[in-house]
Design a protein around this motif. Structure first.
Motif, PDB file in Angstrom:
ATOM      1  N   PHE A 237       0.833  -1.199   0.000  1.00 42.52           N
ATOM      2  CA  PHE A 237       0.000   0.000   0.000  1.00 42.52           C
ATOM      3  C   PHE A 237       0.870   1.251   0.000  1.00 42.52           C
ATOM      4  CE2 PHE A 237      -2.662  -3.253   2.056  1.00 42.52           C
ATOM      5  CZ  PHE A 237      -3.788  -3.178   1.257  1.00 42.52           C
ATOM      6  N   SER A 238       0.399   2.274  -0.680  1.00 48.66           N
ATOM      7  CA  SER A 238       1.133   3.541  -0.703  1.00 48.66           C
ATOM      8  C   SER A 238       1.097   4.183   0.678  1.00 48.66           C
ATOM      9  CB  SER A 238       0.542   4.486  -1.750  1.00 48.66           C
ATOM     10  OG  SER A 238      -0.794   4.834  -1.415  1.00 48.66           O
ATOM     11  N   ARG A 239       2.145   4.953   0.979  1.00 48.94           N
ATOM     12  CA  ARG A 239       2.220   5.605   2.285  1.00 48.94           C
ATOM     13  C   ARG A 239       1.059   6.578   2.485  1.00 48.94           C
ATOM     14  NH1 ARG A 239       7.319   4.657   4.732  1.00 48.94           N
ATOM     15  NH2 ARG A 239       7.919   2.613   3.940  1.00 48.94           N
ATOM     16  N   GLU A 240       0.595   7.206   1.390  1.00 50.45           N
ATOM     17  CA  GLU A 240      -0.524   8.147   1.504  1.00 50.45           C
ATOM     18  C   GLU A 240      -1.801   7.431   1.947  1.00 50.45           C
ATOM     19  OE1 GLU A 240       2.525   9.680  -1.252  1.00 50.45           O
ATOM     20  OE2 GLU A 240       1.373   7.797  -1.147  1.00 50.45           O
ATOM     21  N   VAL A 241      -2.012   6.215   1.399  1.00 49.88           N
ATOM     22  CA  VAL A 241      -3.193   5.433   1.779  1.00 49.88           C
ATOM     23  C   VAL A 241      -3.114   5.047   3.255  1.00 49.88           C
ATOM     24  CG1 VAL A 241      -4.322   3.200   1.475  1.00 49.88           C
ATOM     25  CG2 VAL A 241      -3.707   4.552  -0.526  1.00 49.88           C
ATOM     26  N   LEU A 242      -1.941   4.589   3.697  1.00 50.68           N
ATOM     27  CA  LEU A 242      -1.783   4.193   5.097  1.00 50.68           C
ATOM     28  C   LEU A 242      -1.917   5.387   6.036  1.00 50.68           C
ATOM     29  CD1 LEU A 242       1.189   1.677   4.734  1.00 50.68           C
ATOM     30  CD2 LEU A 242      -1.229   1.155   5.009  1.00 50.68           C
ATOM     31  N   GLU A 243      -1.414   6.539   5.604  1.00 53.22           N
ATOM     32  CA  GLU A 243      -1.541   7.759   6.420  1.00 53.22           C
ATOM     33  C   GLU A 243      -3.008   8.105   6.631  1.00 53.22           C
ATOM     34  OE1 GLU A 243      -0.047  12.437   6.362  1.00 53.22           O
ATOM     35  OE2 GLU A 243       0.255  11.141   4.625  1.00 53.22           O
ATOM     36  N   ALA A 244      -3.803   8.006   5.541  1.00 54.55           N
ATOM     37  CA  ALA A 244      -5.231   8.309   5.655  1.00 54.55           C
ATOM     38  C   ALA A 244      -5.971   7.260   6.479  1.00 54.55           C
ATOM     39  CB  ALA A 244      -5.840   8.393   4.252  1.00 54.55           C
ATOM     40  N   GLN A 250       3.004  10.177   7.842  1.00 56.24           N
ATOM     41  CA  GLN A 250       3.780   9.122   7.207  1.00 56.24           C
ATOM     42  C   GLN A 250       5.011   8.747   8.013  1.00 56.24           C
ATOM     43  OE1 GLN A 250       4.684   9.224   3.036  1.00 56.24           O
ATOM     44  NE2 GLN A 250       2.799  10.361   2.523  1.00 56.24           N
ATOM     45  N   GLU A 251       5.585   9.717   8.719  1.00 63.83           N
ATOM     46  CA  GLU A 251       6.769   9.433   9.522  1.00 63.83           C
ATOM     47  C   GLU A 251       6.471   8.378  10.579  1.00 63.83           C
ATOM     48  OE1 GLU A 251       9.894  11.714  12.529  1.00 63.83           O
ATOM     49  OE2 GLU A 251       8.404  12.865  11.405  1.00 63.83           O
ATOM     50  N   SER A 252       5.313   8.508  11.232  1.00 56.47           N
ATOM     51  CA  SER A 252       4.922   7.524  12.246  1.00 56.47           C
ATOM     52  C   SER A 252       4.610   6.178  11.609  1.00 56.47           C
ATOM     53  CB  SER A 252       3.704   8.029  13.026  1.00 56.47           C
ATOM     54  OG  SER A 252       3.997   9.218  13.724  1.00 56.47           O
ATOM     55  N   ILE A 253       3.960   6.212  10.430  1.00 67.76           N
ATOM     56  CA  ILE A 253       3.672   4.972   9.713  1.00 67.76           C
ATOM     57  C   ILE A 253       4.960   4.226   9.409  1.00 67.76           C
ATOM     58  CG2 ILE A 253       2.863   4.001   7.519  1.00 67.76           C
ATOM     59  CD1 ILE A 253       0.574   4.739   9.278  1.00 67.76           C
TER      60      ILE A 253
END
Length: 491
Positions: A237-244, A250-253
């Motif tokens: 999954f893209s970092r943007e998707v996981l952030e949302a 994203q740093e925490s992700i």
């Protein structure tokens, strides 16, 4: 660069092709490697094409090849994943019912433990094992004080604890069910259920024997892990998707979900500290179901919860079916455990409904089975017409720890224990959760139930003479084994 890439590929193919002359088995192995290299080259050529069909950078192809070849071996997490292959190099064409160590494929492996799967039964013989194509056998072993991270499979798993002890946690709905498990325990992990496990023993390896029932493609199994390593499904999954999705930056992700792979820590199997071990209490701490009381299924039992089915000086048989453990009805599997005393044997007997997969967990021995499938049917003449006379072939093999044997329904079988210790065999009865077995010798054998006239007509002797033979043995199922090398044993 493209020309260099093609020259490199042609050289690899030449080496592979030249090696084929050294023998058929090596030829199969290297042919598969050639096919794998072809796929990697094709992938890299496609991924390095620009919008106009030209190479984007001279380094692209080389970098792609290096990455793909590296990832086809060992992953960044230190955990080796070997995809299943449809070709097997050690076929036992003369004995398709027996599976040995080379018939297993290790799918997940680190220095802390591994999971290995027996090849699909239908790969050994599609004709003989078509009826059990949805089932697979597997072994999990974990070193002392090892944590197996949360995961789920697209298959129902019936698991027997062959050695060791630990704690198993199952996440179902809005609650967590925790189980203290030990040798002799049996538990079910339904498909898709999130589970994690820890070996709490300081010295003993945790060994689990499994039968899995695939719920998607028959006999195909897929593993899903969301842990913080390179094998996590979160990586796709893209970092943007996981952030949302998580509502954090994203740093925490990256730090939480992917931090351990950056540290180079290993994958599914991880060493736990004594303090972490103590924090696994083995007690349920699930949240209450929001819609009132929910009827909980008991996913856990033990073969020692009830009296053995048969027990004497020569062996003990424990049986568990859906009457004892209702979850077994969901996957149509029964379970039995043979503990055969050294120098003794079980049988002959046969199962009425189930195809039994026997997995040797301890000891050495031998089995013999009568099989009509591997013997030609001979046609004779009777009363002027054709009559088919069945012929039976003896199927036999040595048994040792790790051997797997398939006993189809109706096939008479004998299991002997050799050596200095008992022979312990876990039996998974497939396609029936309420199997019945019939002894063919000893007390209560099936022939002792026949009428006198049936005995005389069948054997051609007077009833009393036949009964002296079939009713002489007063033990049930377990007897003294024959003394090999010319001796005899009567007990």
């Amino acid at each position: 660069m493209e020309i260099k890439g093609k020259i490199c590929f042609v050289f690899l193919v030449f080496v592979v092709s030249a090696t084929l002359s050294f023998g058929d088995q090596q030829g199969i192995v290297f042919a598969e490697k050639e096919q794998a290299v072809r796929k990697i080259v094709s992938h890299c050529h496609q991924s390095c094409q620009g919008s106009q069909g030209e190479q984007q950078r001279p380094q692209c192809f080389q970098s792609c090849m290096q990455k793909q070849l590296r990832e086809s071996g060992k992953g960044q997490s230190g955990e080796t994943y070997r995809p299943e292959t449809g070709k097997q190099h050690h076929q036992q064409s003369n004995n398709p019912y027996v599976f040995e160590e080379h018939d297993f494929t290790t799918r997940l492996e680190t220095e802390r433990g591994f999971v290995k799967f027996l090849k699909k039964f239908t790969q050994q013989s599609d004709e003989l094992f078509k009826g059990i194509e949805k089932y697979r056998a597997a072994i999990l072993e974990a070193e002392p004080l090892t944590f197996i991270q949360p995961n789920h499979w697209d298959a129902d798993a019936l698991v027997f604890v062959a050695n060791g002890q630990g704690i198993l946690d199952l996440i179902e709905g809005n609650s967590r069910k925790s189980h203290n498990i030990k040798q002799g325990d049996l538990f079910l992990v339904p498909a898709g259920i999130n589970a994690y496990l820890i070996n709490t023993d300081d010295n003993e390896r945790l060994v689990l024997a499994k039968i899995l029932h695939s719920v998607s493609v028959p006999g195909e199994l897929q593993f899903f892990s969301g842990g913080g390593n390179a094998d996590s499904f979160f990586n796709v999954f893209s970092r943007e998707v996981l952030e949302a999705a998580f509502g954090v930056e994203q740093e925490s992700i990256g730090r939480i979900l992917f931090g351990q792979q950056q540290k180079g820590e290993q994958g599914m199997f991880k060493k736990a500290t004594p303090e972490q071990i103590q924090s696994f209490s083995g007690e349920d701490k699930g949240r209450s179901w929001p819609f009132g009381d929910r009827k909980e299924k008991n996913r856990h039992t033990s073969i020692y919860k009830k009296e053995p089915t048969v027990a004497n000086d020569n062996g003990i048989l424990h049986e568990i079916n859906s009457k004892d453990f209702p979850d077994l009805a969901d996957i149509r599997v029964a379970f039995s455990f043979f503990n055969i005393t050294q120098g003794s044997m079980a049988g002959p007997f046969y199962n009425t409904k189930t195809t039994q997969v026997l997995m040797v967990s301890n000891g050495i021995g031998r089995f013999e089975m009568a099989c009509p499938h591997l013997s030609e049917q001979k046609q004779g003449q009777a009363f002027g017409g054709g009559e088919i006379h069945p012929r039976y072939r003896q199927v036999s093999s040595e048994l040792r720890q790790g051997t797997v044997v398939v006993i189809p329904a109706g096939h008479p079988v004998v299991i002997e224990a050799f050596g200095e210790q008992n022979l312990e065999v876990a039996g998974f009865g497939l396609n029936s959760d309420e199997n019945e077995w019939f002894p063919l010798a000893g007390r209560d054998n099936v022939m002792s139930q026949w009428e006198d006239a049936a005995l005389e007509l069948t054997f051609g002797f007077r009833t009393k003479e036949v009964q002296k033979v079939i009713q002489r043995q007063n033990q049930k199922l377990f007897f003294k084994a024959p003394v090999r090398g010319g001796g005899r044993a009567f007990a």
